[in-house]
Scaffold this motif. Structure first.
Motif, PDB file in Angstrom:
ATOM      1  N   ALA A 130       1.053  -1.007  -0.253  1.00 16.55           N
ATOM      2  CA  ALA A 130       0.308  -0.033   0.196  1.00 16.55           C
ATOM      3  C   ALA A 130       0.982   1.598  -0.046  1.00 16.55           C
ATOM      4  O   ALA A 130       0.688   1.854  -0.864  1.00 16.55           O
ATOM      5  N   LEU A 157      -7.970   0.008   5.740  1.00 19.81           N
ATOM      6  CA  LEU A 157      -8.050   0.104   4.363  1.00 19.81           C
ATOM      7  C   LEU A 157      -7.855  -1.877   3.903  1.00 19.81           C
ATOM      8  O   LEU A 157      -7.833  -2.207   2.361  1.00 19.81           O
ATOM      9  N   THR A 213      -9.434  -4.578   2.201  1.00 16.76           N
ATOM     10  CA  THR A 213      -9.038  -4.850   0.881  1.00 16.76           C
ATOM     11  C   THR A 213      -8.948  -6.910   0.904  1.00 16.76           C
ATOM     12  O   THR A 213      -9.211  -7.755  -0.093  1.00 16.76           O
ATOM     13  N   GLU A 214      -8.625  -7.020   2.068  1.00 24.53           N
ATOM     14  CA  GLU A 214      -8.078  -8.541   2.773  1.00 24.53           C
ATOM     15  C   GLU A 214      -9.544  -9.413   2.721  1.00 24.53           C
ATOM     16  O   GLU A 214      -9.572 -10.371   2.150  1.00 24.53           O
ATOM     17  N   ILE A 265     -12.109  -8.070   0.700  1.00 24.05           N
ATOM     18  CA  ILE A 265     -12.807  -8.115  -0.567  1.00 24.05           C
ATOM     19  C   ILE A 265     -12.523  -9.599  -2.153  1.00 24.05           C
ATOM     20  O   ILE A 265     -12.690 -10.102  -2.173  1.00 24.05           O
ATOM     21  N   GLN A 319      -5.865  -7.840  -4.572  1.00 25.67           N
ATOM     22  CA  GLN A 319      -5.462  -6.794  -3.227  1.00 25.67           C
ATOM     23  C   GLN A 319      -4.802  -5.423  -3.830  1.00 25.67           C
ATOM     24  O   GLN A 319      -5.642  -4.267  -3.046  1.00 25.67           O
ATOM     25  N   VAL A 336      -6.727  -3.005  -5.762  1.00 22.16           N
ATOM     26  CA  VAL A 336      -8.110  -3.234  -5.665  1.00 22.16           C
ATOM     27  C   VAL A 336      -7.698  -1.245  -4.670  1.00 22.16           C
ATOM     28  O   VAL A 336      -7.859  -0.303  -4.591  1.00 22.16           O
ATOM     29  N   LEU A 337      -6.088  -1.994  -3.282  1.00 23.59           N
ATOM     30  CA  LEU A 337      -5.531  -0.239  -3.275  1.00 23.59           C
ATOM     31  C   LEU A 337      -5.408   0.799  -4.137  1.00 23.59           C
ATOM     32  O   LEU A 337      -5.206   2.075  -4.291  1.00 23.59           O
ATOM     33  N   ALA A 388      -8.692   2.186  -5.070  1.00 24.17           N
ATOM     34  CA  ALA A 388      -9.560   3.070  -4.041  1.00 24.17           C
ATOM     35  C   ALA A 388      -8.780   4.313  -3.651  1.00 24.17           C
ATOM     36  O   ALA A 388      -9.525   5.532  -3.674  1.00 24.17           O
TER      37      ALA A 388
END
Length: 310
Positions: A208, A258, A262-263, A265, A272, A275-276, A279
């Motif tokens: 991230a 966050l 994510t984990e 999802i 993952q 997605v980060l 987002a």
């Protein structure tokens, strides 16, 4: 040694494929995009939608930002018109990462190979073929990166470097900035982070931080180009930097939360990271949009008419 060569070839194919796809799409849509940007920027919302579509088409927020700076320099756009495009470009660039993380490459590669080969044979479809070939190169590069990652993890200097990124928030962000500046693409840098995370080189929290840094690193080209551009173009580059910097400050305190969301999802580390990345860009841009006028005024204060910083 063979794995290390696969890794280097994978990096080359990933970066080269992205450049080739960008070139094909540019040849296909460049003049239409210039007209679209100059017309569809009447409000910040319209600018955001335009910038999102443009970055998705070109697979590069940097290319769209540089084009926007060019249009501002040529006085086709004002700084305030260009600001919405910058916000949208951050969102549109997520399409590459999403594409690579969710598509089934085993089924797609043969189809893509046939399509790109046939398209390149005919002049009228050659640009589409170039874009498809670039996408094919990116998928092949991603496969080779996964193959060569076992050799990378065995190298002690790389271990030390990754431990540094894993040991400090700011070193992780700095790593993201440097990787993106080297690739000249936050998408390519994020795809590499997806591969490293998928192979267990570092955790999702470190990924991230590197993603945050990669978005900031994508601004450097805009800053360099604007150094010889008029005041309005300098403000466009400054706005690009400031949006991503404020996004980092917004996300840093909530990174752990966050990561937890994510984990839930997805269990796939590559998804993952995608997605980060999405987002960060979507929330950062949408958070600024309601106060776009005041934000633009802040940039105008920071970069005044008589005292440009660079």
């Amino acid at each position: 040694m063979a794995n290390l060569l696969a890794l280097l070839l994978g990096v080359f194919l990933l970066a080269g494929g992205l450049l080739l796809m960008r070139y094909g799409l540019s040849c296909l849509l460049w003049y239409r995009l210039q007209k679209m940007l100059s017309v569809a920027t009447g409000t910040p919302w319209r600018g955001l939608v335009t910038g999102t579509l443009a970055a998705a088409l070109f697979q590069s927020s940097t290319a769209v930002c540089l084009l926007t700076i060019g249009l501002v320099t040529a006085e086709y756009l004002t700084f305030r018109q260009a600001f919405g495009i910058i916000l949208g470009a951050n969102i549109g660039t997520c399409s590459t990462v999403g594409l690579l993380s969710f598509l089934n490459t085993d089924k797609l590669l043969p189809l893509l190979l046939c399509f790109s080969g046939i398209s390149l044979l005919f002049r009228r479809t050659r640009n589409i073929g170039l874009a498809a070939t670039g996408l094919l190169g990116m998928f092949c590069g991603l496969y080779l990166l996964n193959t060569g990652m076992t050799e990378l993890q065995a190298l002690e200097p790389v271990h030390r470097l990754l431990r540094l990124a894993d040991s400090s928030t700011w070193l992780g962000i700095l790593a993201g900035v440097l990787i993106t500046f080297m690739f000249q693409s936050s998408s390519a840098a994020t795809v590499m982070v997806m591969t490293l995370t998928d192979n267990g080189v570092f955790g999702l929290t470190t990924a991230a931080y590197i993603v945050y840094g990669s978005n900031l690193g994508s601004c450097l080209s805009s800053v360099l180009v604007s150094a010889i551009a008029p005041l309005a173009a300098k403000r466009v580059a400054a706005a690009h930097v400031l949006v991503n910097l404020l996004g980092i400050l917004l996300f840093l305190p909530i990174t752990e939360q966050l990561v937890t969301i994510t984990e839930r999802i997805s269990t796939d580390p590559a998804v993952q990271v995608a997605v980060l990345h999405t987002a960060f860009n979507v929330i950062s841009s949408l958070a600024v949009l309601p106060v776009a006028g005041r934000f633009a005024r802040l940039v105008e204060i920071l970069i005044p008419r008589d005292k440009a910083i660079w």
